[in-house]
Scaffold this active site. Sequence first.
Site, PDB file in Angstrom:
ATOM      1  N   ASP A   1      47.166 -11.228 -75.685  1.00 46.40           N
ATOM      2  CA  ASP A   1      47.882 -10.505 -76.744  1.00 46.40           C
ATOM      3  C   ASP A   1      48.148 -11.350 -77.983  1.00 46.40           C
ATOM      4  O   ASP A   1      48.462 -10.805 -79.037  1.00 46.40           O
ATOM      5  CB  ASP A   1      49.219  -9.979 -76.211  1.00 46.40           C
TER       6      ASP A   1
ATOM      7  N   ASP B   1      46.340 -13.949 -69.725  1.00 44.70           N
ATOM      8  CA  ASP B   1      47.302 -14.802 -70.421  1.00 44.70           C
ATOM      9  C   ASP B   1      48.675 -14.498 -69.827  1.00 44.70           C
ATOM     10  O   ASP B   1      48.855 -13.473 -69.158  1.00 44.70           O
ATOM     11  CB  ASP B   1      47.262 -14.495 -71.922  1.00 44.70           C
TER      12      ASP B   1
ATOM     13  N   CYS C   1      56.144  38.755 -82.104  1.00 43.28           N
ATOM     14  CA  CYS C   1      55.317  39.962 -82.117  1.00 43.28           C
ATOM     15  C   CYS C   1      54.854  40.219 -83.542  1.00 43.28           C
ATOM     16  O   CYS C   1      55.225  39.516 -84.487  1.00 43.28           O
ATOM     17  CB  CYS C   1      56.099  41.168 -81.583  1.00 43.28           C
TER      18      CYS C   1
ATOM     19  N   ASP D   1      44.860 -16.199 -78.433  1.00 42.67           N
ATOM     20  CA  ASP D   1      43.906 -15.633 -77.471  1.00 42.67           C
ATOM     21  C   ASP D   1      42.647 -15.090 -78.141  1.00 42.67           C
ATOM     22  O   ASP D   1      41.731 -14.651 -77.445  1.00 42.67           O
ATOM     23  CB  ASP D   1      44.569 -14.496 -76.674  1.00 42.67           C
TER      24      ASP D   1
ATOM     25  N   CYS E   1      57.500  40.648 -86.280  1.00 44.90           N
ATOM     26  CA  CYS E   1      58.003  39.424 -86.913  1.00 44.90           C
ATOM     27  C   CYS E   1      57.139  39.072 -88.125  1.00 44.90           C
ATOM     28  O   CYS E   1      57.647  38.680 -89.182  1.00 44.90           O
ATOM     29  CB  CYS E   1      58.004  38.269 -85.930  1.00 44.90           C
TER      30      CYS E   1
END
Length: 806
Positions: free
Chosen positions: A699, A511, A106, A703, A109
Amino acid sequence: MNSRPEIALDCYHCGLPVPAGADFVVAIDGAPRAMCCPGCQAVASAIVDGGLDRFYRYRGALSPTPPAAATESLASYDLPEVQRDFVRAAPDGSHSAELLVSGITCSACAWLIEHHLARVPGVEAVSVNASTHRCLLRWRPEAVAPSRLLAAFEAIGYEARPAGDEGAERKRGREAKLFLLRLGVAGLGMMQAGHAAIGLYAGAYTGIDPEWEALLRWVSLVTVTPVVLFSAQPFFAAAWRSLRARHLVMDVPVALAVALAFVASAWATVTHSGEVYYDSVSMFVFLLLLGRYLEMRVRHRNEHYSASLARLIPPVATRLDQGGEQAVAVKSLLPGDLIRVASGATIPCDGVVEAGQGAVIEAVLTGEQNPVVKGPGSAVSAGTVNGDNPLRIRVASTGQHTRLGAILDLVASAQGEKPRIATQADRVASGFVAAVLVVSVAVAAIWWWIDPARALWVTLSVLVVTCPCALSLATPTALTVASAELRRRGFLIRRGHVLETLAVVDRCVFDKTGTLTLGAMGVSGVLPLADLAPEELLALAAALERGSSHPIARAFAGVPAVPPVEDQASVLGQGVAGTVAGRRLAFGTPEFAAGRFGFPAPAVPAGAGLPLLLADEGGPLGWIVLEDTLRPGAADAIRQLEAAGVAVELLSGDRPAAAAAMADRLAIRQWRGGASPEDKLAHIRRRQGEGHRVLMVGDGINDVPVLSGADVSVAMGDAVDVTRLHADSLLVSGNLDTLAAAVVLARRTRAIIRQNLGWALLYNLLALPLAAAGMIPPWVAAIGMSLSSLLVVVNALRLGRRGGGR
């Protein structure tokens, strides 16, 4: 009798000595507390009356000296390399920072934090926003360090941490607020002008006194002027920029229509002649702004997601060294460092778990909120959250070299590249604008010859009704929504043509190692050859492999109760030997293990996988069969792709027997093993020569050629850097079933774009003759054009719904 309570001689609020004879008391936690002055008494009373007693409970509960780990954690914010990210230096020598404060409930605070921080020596200004939970703090660096300021928050029960650089977020916020303000002004102007228009239209049929007619016109002029000068300002600015650049955009006819209609109406108002169309002008601006606001919201949501990723990495990590734990800047971590990540903390780097077991939430990478259990040997990624138990992690990479860093790089490159289909749409829109302007001039000339009084208004109708807003919004809105939806699923687009090409692929080539499999060996079978249980064989093999970084060693990372090994010696490509519990052992290829002790190797068991022999001086003890672990969801992904009409192939450089076993396991009918990088590329070229559009998923470095040669390529999220750079997109989630969803969503995106373009062109082709014939007044044209724009935006937003890709 003195009623003053017997309490400490120091002020309970500020800690200063209580002067002799002072009687300032406040009841806190049911006990009287002495104060040193009326000021402390007033502040303490306000704290208690405001229900903020926790100020004192936290202060009383906390140890005067914070724990060492907490102190070091806060002290790390004093490091210059950490402060660079959140501290701003002013010309007068002061420093300032924006902090995000947790625990605020609030405005009281905020008041408490402001008053407490203001008492810290060196603090010049403190401002807390209770609604946003942000604190703007300014201090003198020579008087107080950032760590002490952060500790001051914790002393009263709050936690403050740097909010980070949010300049772009603030810029988006300002843009949205300004846009809403323009929209609001246009809406108010439209309503007021509409009310006046009702009177003017009614008066035209029933008769109206000239004085009242003039008054309503002047009222409309006053209410619509802010709409033209403020709300429509973006249209004029964009039109002016495009004319200076000699490139026509859709804002040119928009600005021309608004300016002509407003100037003509103003002239009619001043001269008491002709017709006024203030309601059409304001409605036109409002509806067009509304359509663009929806498009802006989609764009901001996409940008906000990208920006939020960059703030996931914490600035500080706890490094373990010979001196114990030390809080250091994440930027200073090096590969090989050992760090500790507490429960609930964000993992600051990519690495491998050395000790501990816990559930890690990987939603930032995969989009899945379900935690994944990580233990010794498991790979973890920066930006993921350690759910329960502390983990000790060996650092592998930090910053831009992490998986999260790769995501940010991909996002940046994707945002900087315009898809080919969007570029084509831009060219079509530019040509369409030129055609509209030519047609408008021709219509104006014809109507000036037929009826000069109607020439202006018919020309305005043509300009408004043919405005290519829907045409220009049709493609980019759909692409933006589709890209954001794929990103939420863990599929990142790096090249602009991905969505366009995915929609037409008819063949997907995988792959094997690292793609259909995880690229990590696992135990698939244990075959004892002596009087030993399978668990004993695994424990002995795991002991021999302990401490090795070889991929085979990771297959035994989860074996419990492993005895220690002595005299460990490994032979590259063959195996490892050593002494375990007084027994000399060898583990590896049959030739290595048997040759170590001079006996013939037993027959290799039939079947797939990699059989390794464990032996001692007495002979062979058993076979342990290792196999690359199948990636979860691989079988489902292949079924979904085939159901979507995409043929699936396996193209592997692994042994033909291993490739055949994988193809049989996943029901892939077309496969090839033992393929070199050149063979893979030649195979893809052959398929393309047959007329197929090929999607390649891989990956590894081997490749890279085939990924570059395919029509569209996808690299796995844990692929090496060079592979990611040559791929068109990245599957960071690792979930192969996302591929089928991406293909279906791409096809749906293509259908949505075609629907949008078809509707935009059909609407303009039907409306243009009617407007040129004088059958559509400007206000009807404004409604039709704006509704057309809204229709294509709303249609594109359907792609963002969960399941919209199906």
